[in-house]
Motif scaffolding. Structure first.
Motif, PDB file in Angstrom:
ATOM      1  N   SER A 182       0.851  -1.194   0.000  1.00 17.79           N
ATOM      2  CA  SER A 182       0.000   0.000   0.000  1.00 17.79           C
ATOM      3  C   SER A 182       0.885   1.242   0.000  1.00 17.79           C
ATOM      4  O   SER A 182       1.223   1.790   1.054  1.00 17.79           O
ATOM      5  CB  SER A 182      -0.916  -0.009   1.226  1.00 17.79           C
ATOM      6  OG  SER A 182      -1.766   1.111   1.220  1.00 17.79           O
ATOM      7  N   GLY A 217      -6.381  -1.591   1.739  1.00 21.93           N
ATOM      8  CA  GLY A 217      -6.028  -2.148   3.034  1.00 21.93           C
ATOM      9  C   GLY A 217      -5.695  -3.624   3.012  1.00 21.93           C
ATOM     10  O   GLY A 217      -5.212  -4.166   4.017  1.00 21.93           O
ATOM     11  N   ASN A 220       0.067  -5.499   1.473  1.00 23.02           N
ATOM     12  CA  ASN A 220       1.091  -5.504   2.516  1.00 23.02           C
ATOM     13  C   ASN A 220       1.374  -4.079   2.999  1.00 23.02           C
ATOM     14  O   ASN A 220       1.207  -3.110   2.265  1.00 23.02           O
ATOM     15  CB  ASN A 220       2.382  -6.119   1.970  1.00 23.02           C
ATOM     16  CG  ASN A 220       2.186  -7.527   1.453  1.00 23.02           C
ATOM     17  OD1 ASN A 220       1.831  -8.425   2.211  1.00 23.02           O
ATOM     18  ND2 ASN A 220       2.404  -7.729   0.165  1.00 23.02           N
ATOM     19  N   ARG A 221       1.858  -3.968   4.222  1.00 25.19           N
ATOM     20  CA  ARG A 221       2.161  -2.660   4.800  1.00 25.19           C
ATOM     21  C   ARG A 221       3.645  -2.346   4.656  1.00 25.19           C
ATOM     22  O   ARG A 221       4.493  -3.229   4.833  1.00 25.19           O
ATOM     23  CB  ARG A 221       1.792  -2.639   6.285  1.00 25.19           C
ATOM     24  CG  ARG A 221       0.327  -2.929   6.585  1.00 25.19           C
ATOM     25  CD  ARG A 221       0.070  -2.814   8.071  1.00 25.19           C
ATOM     26  NE  ARG A 221       1.049  -3.581   8.842  1.00 25.19           N
ATOM     27  CZ  ARG A 221       1.624  -3.161   9.967  1.00 25.19           C
ATOM     28  NH1 ARG A 221       1.319  -1.966  10.459  1.00 25.19           N
ATOM     29  NH2 ARG A 221       2.482  -3.921  10.617  1.00 25.19           N
ATOM     30  N   GLU A 223       5.606  -1.011   6.673  1.00 23.71           N
ATOM     31  CA  GLU A 223       6.312  -1.341   7.912  1.00 23.71           C
ATOM     32  C   GLU A 223       6.775  -2.791   7.922  1.00 23.71           C
ATOM     33  O   GLU A 223       7.826  -3.116   8.499  1.00 23.71           O
ATOM     34  CB  GLU A 223       5.411  -1.071   9.124  1.00 23.71           C
ATOM     35  CG  GLU A 223       5.076   0.393   9.347  1.00 23.71           C
ATOM     36  CD  GLU A 223       4.018   0.926   8.407  1.00 23.71           C
ATOM     37  OE1 GLU A 223       3.840   2.165   8.366  1.00 23.71           O
ATOM     38  OE2 GLU A 223       3.351   0.118   7.710  1.00 23.71           O
TER      39      GLU A 223
END
Length: 279
Positions: A182, A217, A220-221, A223
């Motif tokens: 994302s 959403g 994958n993020r 972070e």
């Protein structure tokens, strides 16, 4: 052990997440951006650990200055992360020579240049780690992303050769292959100046999918990407190519199956061309 990092493309997305994680882990980082002041908040949050450098990786002088700054402020470079990138969207027939060169300058020439500039430092200090951020497009092709794919394939080829060349000096090379994250990659994607309506059915669905990445959403993020990079750098051994994100493994497993089928079909085709024994 405190590591000294040089990370390109830290204004947002994967690069910003990684620079934040690196500083949060207590390491020192020269983080680059094309927008002066873009990393002021990050630097303020981690006093003495984050140094901003304004770098367009297409500019040889700015790349050299960033490496010199890392030597001046940090005393050297233990980890180079070639993360800066952009995307050009267009079918092969739509992309001009100039647009292609511009894409390859960012995805291939810039990382190659920075690797070349840090290698003498790493050889002198007896080791280091060069991390090149590729993509699933470094191992499989997508319609409308021919120029981007060409750049990532080239980056992976360079990385594989570099890994063999640098290994005797204690320098490691890792290629990261992120799946869907994302980030603003899709919304910042630049379209070729010339678009040919005949290709719309082949490429437009891919564009729609890419444009929707930033606020998806289910992806994958960033972070999680950062955490995986820190693990890879800290590990005693890591594969040359490292997919990041469970979806990346799924895509690449599918691609390997398709490649095996293509090889088998090619072998049969080649054998059919060989005349059999004559009576």
């Amino acid at each position: 052990m405190t590591r000294r990092w040089l990370i390109t493309g830290c204004s947002s997305g994967l690069g910003l997440a990684l620079a934040t994680a690196v500083a949060g882990a207590g390491d020192e980082v020269v983080a680059t951006t094309r927008r002066p002041g873009a990393l002021a908040a990050l630097a303020a949050a981690h006093p003495g650990r984050v140094t901003e450098a304004v770098v367009d990786v297409r500019d040889a002088g700015q790349c050299r200055a960033a490496v010199d700054l890392a030597v001046e402020r940090l005393g050297g470079v233990d980890v180079l992360v070639n993360n800066a990138g952009n995307g050009l969207f267009g079918a092969v027939e739509e992309v001009t020579d100039e647009e292609l060169r511009e894409q390859l300058e960012v995805l291939v020439v810039g990382p190659w240049r920075l690797a070349r500039q840090v290698l003498p430092l790493m050889r002198a200090q007896g080791g280091g780690h060069i991390v090149n951020v590729s993509s699933l497009a470094g191992r499989m092709a997508f319609p409308g992303l021919a120029a981007y794919t060409a750049g990532k394939y080239a980056l992976e080829g360079m990385s594989q050769a570099l890994a063999a060349e640098a290994r005797p000096f204690g320098i490691r090379v890792t290629v990261l292959e992120p799946g869907g994250f994302s980030t603003r990659y899709g919304t910042s994607l630049v379209e070729a100046a010339t678009r040919i309506p005949a290709y719309a059915d082949a490429v437009d669905p891919m564009m729609v999918q890419l444009r929707g990445m930033e606020h998806n959403g289910e992806l994958n993020r960033p972070e999680d990407f950062a955490a995986q990079v820190l693990r890879a750098v800290a590990a005693e051994a890591v594969p040359l190519r490292l997919p990041v994100g469970e979806d990346a493994f799924g895509f690449l497993a599918f691609e390997q199956t398709a490649a095996a089928q293509e090889l088998a079909a090619a072998r049969e085709f080649a054998r059919a061309a060989v005349p059999g024994p004559r009576p």
